[in-house]
Design a protein around this motif. Sequence first.
Motif, PDB file in Angstrom:
ATOM      1  N   HIS A  95       0.717  -1.221   0.082  1.00  0.00           N
ATOM      2  CA  HIS A  95      -0.026   0.219  -0.039  1.00  0.00           C
ATOM      3  C   HIS A  95       0.751   1.094  -0.149  1.00  0.00           C
ATOM      4  N   VAL A  96       2.075   1.190   0.614  1.00  0.00           N
ATOM      5  CA  VAL A  96       2.868   2.333   0.414  1.00  0.00           C
ATOM      6  C   VAL A  96       3.401   2.429  -0.658  1.00  0.00           C
ATOM      7  N   VAL A  97       3.761   1.513  -1.624  1.00  0.00           N
ATOM      8  CA  VAL A  97       4.263   1.673  -2.930  1.00  0.00           C
ATOM      9  C   VAL A  97       3.080   2.257  -3.915  1.00  0.00           C
ATOM     10  N   SER A  98       1.989   1.637  -3.654  1.00  0.00           N
ATOM     11  CA  SER A  98       0.931   2.194  -4.117  1.00  0.00           C
ATOM     12  C   SER A  98       0.439   3.765  -3.933  1.00  0.00           C
ATOM     13  N   ALA A  99       0.505   4.138  -2.887  1.00  0.00           N
ATOM     14  CA  ALA A  99       0.408   5.388  -2.286  1.00  0.00           C
ATOM     15  C   ALA A  99       1.397   6.393  -2.915  1.00  0.00           C
ATOM     16  N   ASN A 100       2.823   5.902  -2.967  1.00  0.00           N
ATOM     17  CA  ASN A 100       4.058   6.681  -3.350  1.00  0.00           C
ATOM     18  C   ASN A 100       3.649   7.023  -4.773  1.00  0.00           C
ATOM     19  N   SER A 101       3.318   5.860  -5.773  1.00  0.00           N
ATOM     20  CA  SER A 101       3.192   6.114  -6.979  1.00  0.00           C
ATOM     21  C   SER A 101       1.964   7.110  -7.638  1.00  0.00           C
ATOM     22  N   ARG A 102       1.060   7.300  -6.505  1.00  0.00           N
ATOM     23  CA  ARG A 102       0.011   8.224  -6.751  1.00  0.00           C
ATOM     24  C   ARG A 102       0.612   9.654  -6.400  1.00  0.00           C
ATOM     25  N   VAL A 103       1.230   9.659  -5.442  1.00  0.00           N
ATOM     26  CA  VAL A 103       1.982  10.790  -5.083  1.00  0.00           C
ATOM     27  C   VAL A 103       2.691  11.517  -6.501  1.00  0.00           C
ATOM     28  N   VAL A 104       3.704  10.647  -6.806  1.00  0.00           N
ATOM     29  CA  VAL A 104       4.491  10.737  -7.901  1.00  0.00           C
ATOM     30  C   VAL A 104       3.647  11.360  -9.322  1.00  0.00           C
ATOM     31  N   ARG A 105       2.631  10.539  -9.387  1.00  0.00           N
ATOM     32  CA  ARG A 105       1.772  11.059 -10.527  1.00  0.00           C
ATOM     33  C   ARG A 105       1.395  12.212 -10.478  1.00  0.00           C
ATOM     34  N   ASN A 106       0.865  12.668  -9.054  1.00  0.00           N
ATOM     35  CA  ASN A 106       0.124  13.815  -8.944  1.00  0.00           C
ATOM     36  C   ASN A 106       1.186  15.184  -8.946  1.00  0.00           C
ATOM     37  N   ILE A 107       2.547  14.911  -8.607  1.00  0.00           N
ATOM     38  CA  ILE A 107       3.694  15.734  -8.634  1.00  0.00           C
ATOM     39  C   ILE A 107       3.852  15.995 -10.249  1.00  0.00           C
ATOM     40  N   ASN A 108       3.987  15.053 -11.029  1.00  0.00           N
ATOM     41  CA  ASN A 108       4.199  14.988 -12.370  1.00  0.00           C
ATOM     42  C   ASN A 108       3.285  15.919 -13.074  1.00  0.00           C
ATOM     43  N   ARG A 109       1.838  15.523 -12.725  1.00  0.00           N
ATOM     44  CA  ARG A 109       0.619  16.288 -13.307  1.00  0.00           C
ATOM     45  C   ARG A 109       0.700  17.757 -13.110  1.00  0.00           C
ATOM     46  N   GLY A 110       1.319  18.187 -11.979  1.00  0.00           N
ATOM     47  CA  GLY A 110       1.415  19.610 -11.447  1.00  0.00           C
ATOM     48  C   GLY A 110       2.591  20.174 -12.473  1.00  0.00           C
ATOM     49  N   VAL A 111       3.642  19.407 -12.654  1.00  0.00           N
ATOM     50  CA  VAL A 111       4.726  19.914 -13.242  1.00  0.00           C
ATOM     51  C   VAL A 111       4.547  20.156 -14.829  1.00  0.00           C
ATOM     52  N   ILE A 112       3.744  19.022 -15.526  1.00  0.00           N
ATOM     53  CA  ILE A 112       3.284  19.171 -16.911  1.00  0.00           C
ATOM     54  C   ILE A 112       2.360  20.299 -17.105  1.00  0.00           C
ATOM     55  N   LEU A 113       1.203  20.640 -16.016  1.00  0.00           N
ATOM     56  CA  LEU A 113       0.497  21.614 -16.125  1.00  0.00           C
ATOM     57  C   LEU A 113       0.814  22.743 -15.993  1.00  0.00           C
ATOM     58  N   SER A 114       1.744  23.045 -15.182  1.00  0.00           N
ATOM     59  CA  SER A 114       2.710  24.272 -15.270  1.00  0.00           C
ATOM     60  C   SER A 114       3.437  24.564 -16.307  1.00  0.00           C
ATOM     61  N   VAL A 115       4.129  23.591 -16.916  1.00  0.00           N
ATOM     62  CA  VAL A 115       4.797  23.770 -17.949  1.00  0.00           C
ATOM     63  C   VAL A 115       3.938  24.176 -19.110  1.00  0.00           C
ATOM     64  N   ILE A 116       2.720  23.607 -19.287  1.00  0.00           N
ATOM     65  CA  ILE A 116       1.926  24.063 -20.604  1.00  0.00           C
ATOM     66  C   ILE A 116       1.678  25.414 -20.010  1.00  0.00           C
TER      67      ILE A 116
END
Length: 406
Positions: free
Chosen positions: A11-32
Motif C-alpha cells: 500500500h505504501v508503494v501504491s500511495a507513493n506512485s499516486r503522489v509521484v503521478r500527482n507531482i508529475n501532473r502539476g509539473v506538466i500542467l505548469s509547463v503548459i
Amino acid sequence: MNTSRKTKHEHVVSANSRVVRNINRGVILSVIRERQPISRAAIARVTRLNKSTVSSIVSGLLKEDLIAENAERSETIGRHPLSLRLRKGRNLYGAISFDSAATRVAVVDIDGTVMQTDKIPTDSHSPEEFVSNCVKTLVSLRTRNRLPQFKGVGISVAGVVDSPQARVVFAPNLGWENVAIGDVLRRCCPEVQVTAVENDAKAAALGELWFGRHDINLSNFVFLSVGRGIGTGIVIDRRILNGDTHLAGEFGHMVLLEGGAPCACGNRGCWEAYASDIATARRYALARGLGGGKEDSLTIDDVIAAARAGDPLAVEELRISGKFIGIGVANVIKAVDPAAIIIGGHITRAWDLVSSSIIQEVRSRSFFGKYHGTPILPTSLTARPSLLGAAALAVRRSFGDVRLTL
C-alpha cells in the motif's frame, strides 16, 4: 500459499506512485501554462519525463478539460504539429477581495482573464452577513451570465490572515478581529467551495507571480501594495512567505519616525501613516487649507487628477509620498534582498511623477553606499492585484503545489 495476499509495504508503494503521478501532473500542467503552445515532445524535453508518462498525464488532463490540443500552423510540408494550451472558457474561478472602502468580486478564467466583475460598498459592521452577501453576489454574477460552475474560490482580505484556518486574525481598517471567514462561507453558501483565504498583499504577490508579464525572473521578489494601508507580499523561491504567526511582510507597520503620526494599528510613526493613499490625500488637503475635518474628503485619485491638471501642490505631495515609499523600500531591500520590487495600487497611475523620488531615496539609503540597482517596477497586472491574487489562490490548487527547476 495465498498469492493474492498483499505484502505489508504494497500500500505504501501504491500511495507513493499516486503522489509521484500527482507531482508529475502539476509539473506538466505548469509547463503548459508557462510555455503554451507546447507539444508533448517538448514537454518531455523540458521536464525530462519519459514520453509515455507525459502522454498518459496529458490524456488525463484532456479528459479533465483543463487543456486543449490544437494543430499549430507550420511552414513545412506535412502534418501540422499538435500543441497544448490551457482550456479557456470552461475552467472558471471565483474571486473576492475585501477592503475597507469597497469589496470586489470577479469571475476569472484559468489564465487570469477577468470575465465578469462587480463592486460592493463594504459594510464591515456585521462580517458574517456581509461575507454571505458578497458570496451570493459572486454566484449571481456567474449564473446570470450563464457561465460554468466554479472550479474554486479564492479570497483576499486587507489584514492579518491565518490562511490554513481560513480565518481573519485582525483587519484594522475593516474593524474585523478573529473572523472565521471560511466557516461563514461554508455555512451561508455550502454550494461554494472555499479554496483559499489570504492577506491581500500576499495574494497580490501571487497574482503577479502567476499572471504578471515582466521580462525579469520573479522567483524572488517583493510585492508592495500601496492603498489605504501598506502591505507587502514576499516571494522566496516562487513561494509566499507567511511567517510563524502569519505576520511576515507587515512592513507597513515598521516605524519610520518614533512618536510620529498615528496609525490604524494603534502605534505611531508607521510607514503606512506617511506613504499610504490616505496619508497622501490628507497632506494634500491640508496643503490646500482644507482643515477642520475636511482633510479626509479627498482621495488619492483627486490628488493625481489635480497633479495632471498642473497643480504644483499635488505634484509635490505625490513626490513626498514617493520619498516615503522609497525610505520603506530601502529597508525592505536590506531585509529581503529581492531580485525586484513590484509596486501596485493607485499610486502607480502617477508613476512618472513618483518613480524618480522612490528610486532616488532607495539609492541614497543603499547598504554601505553600494546600490545594486534592484529593479523597482509598477505592477504589470491590468486588473486590481488583490482581486487577481484571490483568483490565483484558487487557480494554483488546480495545478498542485509544485516547482520546476530547469
